[in-house]
Motif scaffolding. Structure first.
Motif, short mmCIF file in Angstrom:
data_model
loop_
_atom_site.label_atom_id
_atom_site.label_comp_id
_atom_site.label_asym_id
_atom_site.label_seq_id
_atom_site.Cartn_x
_atom_site.Cartn_y
_atom_site.Cartn_z
N UNK A 104 0.84 -1.20 0.00
CA UNK A 104 0.00 0.00 0.00
C UNK A 104 0.87 1.25 0.00
N UNK A 105 1.93 1.25 0.80
CA UNK A 105 2.81 2.42 0.88
C UNK A 105 3.56 2.63 -0.43
N UNK A 106 3.94 1.55 -1.10
CA UNK A 106 4.62 1.69 -2.40
C UNK A 106 3.68 2.28 -3.44
N UNK A 107 2.42 1.93 -3.37
CA UNK A 107 1.44 2.52 -4.29
C UNK A 107 1.32 4.02 -4.04
N UNK A 108 1.37 4.40 -2.77
CA UNK A 108 1.27 5.83 -2.44
C UNK A 108 2.52 6.57 -2.89
N UNK A 109 3.67 5.90 -2.84
CA UNK A 109 4.95 6.52 -3.19
C UNK A 109 5.38 6.22 -4.62
N UNK A 110 4.46 5.79 -5.44
CA UNK A 110 4.81 5.30 -6.78
C UNK A 110 5.64 6.29 -7.58
N UNK A 111 5.35 7.56 -7.48
CA UNK A 111 6.03 8.56 -8.29
C UNK A 111 7.14 9.30 -7.53
N UNK A 149 11.49 -6.62 -2.49
CA UNK A 149 12.13 -6.27 -3.76
C UNK A 149 11.22 -6.49 -4.95
N UNK A 150 10.46 -7.57 -4.93
CA UNK A 150 9.51 -7.86 -6.01
C UNK A 150 8.41 -6.81 -6.07
N UNK A 151 7.88 -6.44 -4.90
CA UNK A 151 6.84 -5.40 -4.86
C UNK A 151 7.38 -4.06 -5.35
N UNK A 152 8.62 -3.76 -5.04
CA UNK A 152 9.24 -2.52 -5.51
C UNK A 152 9.38 -2.53 -7.02
N UNK A 153 9.76 -3.66 -7.57
CA UNK A 153 9.89 -3.80 -9.03
C UNK A 153 8.54 -3.56 -9.71
N UNK A 154 7.49 -4.17 -9.20
CA UNK A 154 6.16 -3.98 -9.78
C UNK A 154 5.71 -2.52 -9.67
N UNK A 155 6.04 -1.89 -8.55
CA UNK A 155 5.66 -0.49 -8.36
C UNK A 155 6.37 0.41 -9.37
N UNK A 156 7.65 0.15 -9.60
CA UNK A 156 8.40 0.95 -10.58
C UNK A 156 7.87 0.73 -12.00
N UNK A 157 7.49 -0.48 -12.31
CA UNK A 157 7.00 -0.78 -13.66
C UNK A 157 5.64 -0.15 -13.93
N UNK A 158 4.87 0.13 -12.87
CA UNK A 158 3.55 0.72 -13.06
C UNK A 158 3.61 2.24 -13.24
N UNK A 159 4.80 2.80 -13.21
CA UNK A 159 4.91 4.23 -13.46
C UNK A 159 4.48 4.60 -14.87
N UNK A 160 4.72 3.68 -15.81
CA UNK A 160 4.32 3.92 -17.21
C UNK A 160 4.06 2.58 -17.86
N UNK A 161 3.38 2.61 -19.01
CA UNK A 161 3.05 1.36 -19.71
C UNK A 161 4.28 0.70 -20.31
N UNK A 162 5.34 1.44 -20.52
CA UNK A 162 6.56 0.89 -21.11
C UNK A 162 7.68 0.84 -20.08
N UNK A 163 7.32 0.80 -18.83
CA UNK A 163 8.33 0.90 -17.78
C UNK A 163 8.84 -0.43 -17.27
#
Length: 203
Positions: A104-111, A149-163
């Protein structure tokens, strides 16, 4: 007798079952005088320690029961040398709850920037390892670090469709920001000043 208490949770150990039964009965009577009672689901009496495994196997009762306390599941086990030891494992429910909060916190800090998120995750993983990094629990703390680490990777990839981020790059980020999963607490015989045969080393 040995007693361990934290807030309103406590564990009391006895060598003989009769003494445990007497204490449990007296404690219930004592609390009743003040309109209180022991938690019906948390209060129980079990065989635990050096001899229950042998005694229960002789009776055909199976393995000794386990109990949960302060986030750990406590299990009767043995060292590689065959001596009795208490194995503490992270409670699965406690780990799942913490990982959900991190997600949840990673979603809030996504950007947020990578250094900001990395500093947050470093504090989370470091604190988790310092608490749960006890002997025989390396698999659990390693799994927690991996999933973060896996959750962080998914959070970074959701920043953009090509991320999409490769695991090679993610591995470098994890190595830089997430503390390694290391046991940071001593074994019980080291902490209590006794050797594995149970003889005191303290003077």
């Amino acid at each position: 007798m040995i007693a361990v208490r934290y807030a309103d949770d406590f564990i009391i150990g006895f060598q003989y079952q009769e003494e445990a039964e007497q204490l449990l009965s007296a404690l219930r009577d004592r609390l009743k005088k003040f309109g209180l009672e022991l938690h019906p689901e948390k209060t129980r009496m079990i065989e635990f320690g050096r001899f229950p495994a042998h005694n229960r196997r002789r009776r055909g009762d199976g393995k000794p029961k386990t109990f949960c306390f302060l986030g750990f599941r406590h299990v009767c086990g043995k060292t590689r040398q065959g001596y009795f030891t208490v194995i503490r494992q992270t409670m699965r429910e406690r780990m799942r709850t913490k990982l959900k909060a991190v997600k949840v916190e990673l979603q809030r800090r996504r950007h947020d920037s990578i250094p900001l998120v990395g500093a947050y995750l470093r504090a989370v993983v470091g604190g988790y390892i310092r608490y749960f990094g006890v002997p025989f629990n390396s698999r659990a703390i390693g799994a927690f670090r991996y999933v973060v680490g896996y959750l962080w990777k998914k959070s970074l990839e959701r920043r953009s469709q090509t991320g999409r981020i490769t695991w090679e790059r993610m591995g470098r980020l994890i190595a830089k920001w997430l503390p390694p999963a290391r046991i940071c607490h001593p074994y019980p015989h080291q902490r209590l000043g006794v050797n594995i045969q149970g003889k005191s080393r303290m003077r």
